[in-house]
Every structure is written in C-alpha cells, then in structure tokens.
Design a protein around this motif. Sequence first.
Motif, PDB file in Angstrom:
ATOM      1  N   UNK A  11       0.838  -1.203   0.000  1.00 48.52           N
ATOM      2  CA  UNK A  11       0.000   0.000   0.000  1.00 48.52           C
ATOM      3  C   UNK A  11       0.868   1.245   0.000  1.00 48.52           C
ATOM      4  N   UNK A  12       0.300   2.370  -0.435  1.00 50.31           N
ATOM      5  CA  UNK A  12       1.037   3.628  -0.456  1.00 50.31           C
ATOM      6  C   UNK A  12       1.518   4.001   0.947  1.00 50.31           C
ATOM      7  N   UNK A  13       0.721   3.690   1.957  1.00 47.18           N
ATOM      8  CA  UNK A  13       1.077   4.040   3.333  1.00 47.18           C
ATOM      9  C   UNK A  13       2.345   3.320   3.795  1.00 47.18           C
ATOM     10  N   UNK A  14       2.531   2.093   3.300  1.00 49.94           N
ATOM     11  CA  UNK A  14       3.691   1.301   3.709  1.00 49.94           C
ATOM     12  C   UNK A  14       4.840   1.354   2.708  1.00 49.94           C
ATOM     13  N   UNK A  15       4.686   2.147   1.649  1.00 46.19           N
ATOM     14  CA  UNK A  15       5.657   2.099   0.556  1.00 46.19           C
ATOM     15  C   UNK A  15       7.039   2.598   0.954  1.00 46.19           C
ATOM     16  N   UNK A  16       7.116   3.652   1.779  1.00 48.13           N
ATOM     17  CA  UNK A  16       8.426   4.219   2.135  1.00 48.13           C
ATOM     18  C   UNK A  16       9.235   3.218   2.956  1.00 48.13           C
ATOM     19  N   UNK A  17       8.596   2.612   3.962  1.00 47.84           N
ATOM     20  CA  UNK A  17       9.318   1.641   4.788  1.00 47.84           C
ATOM     21  C   UNK A  17       9.690   0.400   3.977  1.00 47.84           C
ATOM     22  N   UNK A  18       8.785  -0.032   3.084  1.00 51.22           N
ATOM     23  CA  UNK A  18       9.073  -1.186   2.232  1.00 51.22           C
ATOM     24  C   UNK A  18      10.241  -0.884   1.297  1.00 51.22           C
ATOM     25  N   UNK A  19      10.218   0.299   0.699  1.00 46.16           N
ATOM     26  CA  UNK A  19      11.280   0.686  -0.230  1.00 46.16           C
ATOM     27  C   UNK A  19      12.619   0.813   0.507  1.00 46.16           C
ATOM     28  N   UNK A  20      12.599   1.404   1.685  1.00 43.23           N
ATOM     29  CA  UNK A  20      13.826   1.551   2.473  1.00 43.23           C
ATOM     30  C   UNK A  20      14.428   0.188   2.785  1.00 43.23           C
ATOM     31  N   UNK A  21      13.588  -0.748   3.174  1.00 42.91           N
ATOM     32  CA  UNK A  21      14.074  -2.093   3.480  1.00 42.91           C
ATOM     33  C   UNK A  21      14.634  -2.777   2.235  1.00 42.91           C
ATOM     34  N   UNK A  22      13.962  -2.599   1.105  1.00 38.20           N
ATOM     35  CA  UNK A  22      14.410  -3.212  -0.142  1.00 38.20           C
ATOM     36  C   UNK A  22      15.763  -2.654  -0.575  1.00 38.20           C
ATOM     37  N   UNK A  23      15.888  -1.345  -0.555  1.00 40.05           N
ATOM     38  CA  UNK A  23      17.135  -0.696  -0.959  1.00 40.05           C
ATOM     39  C   UNK A  23      18.271  -1.076  -0.010  1.00 40.05           C
ATOM     40  N   UNK A  24      17.988  -1.128   1.283  1.00 41.60           N
ATOM     41  CA  UNK A  24      19.015  -1.484   2.267  1.00 41.60           C
ATOM     42  C   UNK A  24      19.481  -2.923   2.077  1.00 41.60           C
ATOM     43  N   UNK A  25      18.552  -3.820   1.781  1.00 41.20           N
ATOM     44  CA  UNK A  25      18.931  -5.217   1.548  1.00 41.20           C
ATOM     45  C   UNK A  25      19.779  -5.364   0.291  1.00 41.20           C
ATOM     46  N   UNK A  26      19.566  -4.491  -0.679  1.00 45.54           N
ATOM     47  CA  UNK A  26      20.278  -4.592  -1.949  1.00 45.54           C
ATOM     48  C   UNK A  26      21.668  -3.976  -1.886  1.00 45.54           C
ATOM     49  N   UNK A  27      21.781  -2.825  -1.251  1.00 47.65           N
ATOM     50  CA  UNK A  27      23.047  -2.098  -1.243  1.00 47.65           C
ATOM     51  C   UNK A  27      23.702  -2.139   0.139  1.00 47.65           C
ATOM     52  N   UNK A  37       6.932  16.402  -2.830  1.00 43.39           N
ATOM     53  CA  UNK A  37       5.630  16.646  -2.236  1.00 43.39           C
ATOM     54  C   UNK A  37       4.813  15.400  -1.990  1.00 43.39           C
ATOM     55  N   UNK A  38       5.375  14.227  -2.260  1.00 43.46           N
ATOM     56  CA  UNK A  38       4.660  12.974  -2.044  1.00 43.46           C
ATOM     57  C   UNK A  38       4.853  12.490  -0.604  1.00 43.46           C
ATOM     58  N   UNK A  39       3.969  11.610  -0.180  1.00 37.98           N
ATOM     59  CA  UNK A  39       4.136  10.934   1.099  1.00 37.98           C
ATOM     60  C   UNK A  39       4.453   9.454   0.894  1.00 37.98           C
ATOM     61  N   UNK A  40       4.570   9.069  -0.366  1.00 40.30           N
ATOM     62  CA  UNK A  40       4.857   7.675  -0.683  1.00 40.30           C
ATOM     63  C   UNK A  40       5.983   7.610  -1.708  1.00 40.30           C
ATOM     64  N   UNK A  41       6.493   6.422  -1.926  1.00 39.51           N
ATOM     65  CA  UNK A  41       7.508   6.186  -2.953  1.00 39.51           C
ATOM     66  C   UNK A  41       7.007   5.073  -3.864  1.00 39.51           C
ATOM     67  N   UNK A  42       7.053   5.334  -5.154  1.00 43.75           N
ATOM     68  CA  UNK A  42       6.741   4.297  -6.139  1.00 43.75           C
ATOM     69  C   UNK A  42       8.056   3.902  -6.802  1.00 43.75           C
ATOM     70  N   UNK A  43       8.370   2.632  -6.778  1.00 51.14           N
ATOM     71  CA  UNK A  43       9.646   2.238  -7.347  1.00 51.14           C
ATOM     72  C   UNK A  43       9.737   0.763  -7.681  1.00 51.14           C
TER      73      UNK A  43
END
Length: 311
Positions: A11-27, A37-43
């Motif tokens: 969900x958009x509400x959980x997207x930032x934490x999900x994206x942060x975890x994904x990026x951290x696991x990768x790099x 101006x967004x409150x979410x991340x699409x990636x």
Amino acid sequence: MAKVVSTAAVSARNSVSFWTETVSDTFVDLECRSGGGRESIEGELAVQTLASLDLARVRASAQSVHRTPAGIAASSDNYYLVGVQTKGSCLVTQDGRSAAIGNGAFALYDTTRPYSLLLTDNFEQLVIRLPRTVLERHLPEAARLTALGVSPDPGAASLLVNTVKFLASEIDVLAPDVALSVSQGVEHLIVAGLGGLAGGIPDADRFSRRKLVQNHILENLRYESLSIRSMADQLHLSPSSIHRAFAADGETVMGWVWQQRLDRIREELLSGKHQGTLTELSVAWGFSDSAHFSRAFRQRFGHAPSELLRR
C-alpha cells in the motif's frame, strides 16, 4: 535471472518503509525519504550479480537517500557504489562535496562514510556495487574521488554507460567465464573515468585526517590490537587514506605508533613511578615482544631501557 522487487506489492502508506528495506537489503543500510511533495515512494528495483560486481537498475519516484552514521555503525559493509544516471538527475553529496549528475553521467560514493542522494521524479539509475578492495587495487586514491561527477562526454563515461545498459538487459545470457571478463572490463572503465579526476583533486583534508588518526592512536595507544585495519574500521576511513595522511610527511602510521609508545615508556621510567619489570611496562604499552621493545628503545634513544630502570 534478475531479482525484481516493486512497491506495487504494498500500500502507499507502507511504501516508504518497504522501499527503504528493499534498498538497504540490496546495497547497504540506508534511510529513504519521499520527495516531490509525495508521502509515498513508487519504485522498482532489479538486481543481478556479475562476478565480483552487483548491478541494480533502480526506477522510482522522487526521493532522498541517506547513508547515516547510525547505519554505518550498524553494519560492516565495505563497498563503493557507482551511480550511472540514465534518466532524471541526482545530486550526490559526500565529504563536503556535491555533484549533480544527469543522463549519461556517473559518480562514486563510499559506503563507509555518510553520503546523501537527492533524486528527481521518475528517475532511472544503474548502480554498480563493488568491494572497496577491488576498486582500490586499481585506484588507491578512490576515497578522494567521491561525489565528483564524471561527465557523459565521449570517453570512459559513455563507454561505461553503454556497457552497463547492455548488461542490465543481457546479463543472463553471459557464460560464467565471459561474465568474469566483462566484470573486469567494467572495473577498468570505472577506473578510467575516475582516474581523469584524480590529478586535479588536492588532498586538502590530509592535515585534519592526520590529526583525527593521531588522536585515535593516542586514545588507544596501550592496546596491542591497534592496527591500520582497526583504525580504518573505527574511523570509517580507507586504509589507503590513513597511510596517505602520514606518507606525505615521510612517516608510516605504525612507525608513529611505536614512537609514541616508546616516548610514553621513557617518560614513565624517568618519573620513577614504575615499580615492576621492563617486560610488564612494555606489555602495558602494547609491545608483545620484549626483545623487539629493547631494540626499538635503544635505536630511538641510544641506550637500553634498563639503564633508566636502574636509575
């Protein structure tokens, strides 16, 4: 086969934490914040391995990415990242420098020190992760070349961009022996692109870095485990940058360490406060070999330490 992860699964509400975890696991351990101006991340992130390199294609909405001191302390990751911009733009900041990289340009950042990336909306970046030792084997001064943009002019930068773009789509068809050769070719292109910057970058922070290392040495002078590696790990510096901070003055790091230890031992002997043996005193100041201690003391001061003990 590329591993692909997308925020479309959450969900958009959980997207930032999900994206942060994904990026951290990768790099490496990172902190991501939404931008524009967004409150979410699409990636979407697709990552593949090529011999000693990891290659990731990142497509996402506007955001900022931060490598924080807390993230560094929480992990032992020891990599360089090379960000190749293929869409949108990125502002890389590290070591007091900032570089804006646009389509076709790339920049280096070091995961052992804090950095930040400011990425525009709907960007695409191809990120190469390689161990520090791999790059520093070819480019010892790599730690000084972070956050410096390599332009997309014809040359190493354009060759690297074209090669990495090709790999992002064709890496699965490479045989293992070919993949190793290609990964080495990518390393050489990175070195060629960054090498052109090396001559124009003065080591202006050498004196402050030397002072930082000296203070750390004096605080840990009694520990036998004090070494270049322990200094690098605790100060978040590369071993080569520690060596350079002393080499310009004709000194070695460990040579300075032994000098300081010998000076402290001599001061203690002259004060008459030490009531034990010379072996006990030398061990207390980081010497594990009493014969080595005696030779080093005589070489530095012209007489045996036992002469001061008798006094």
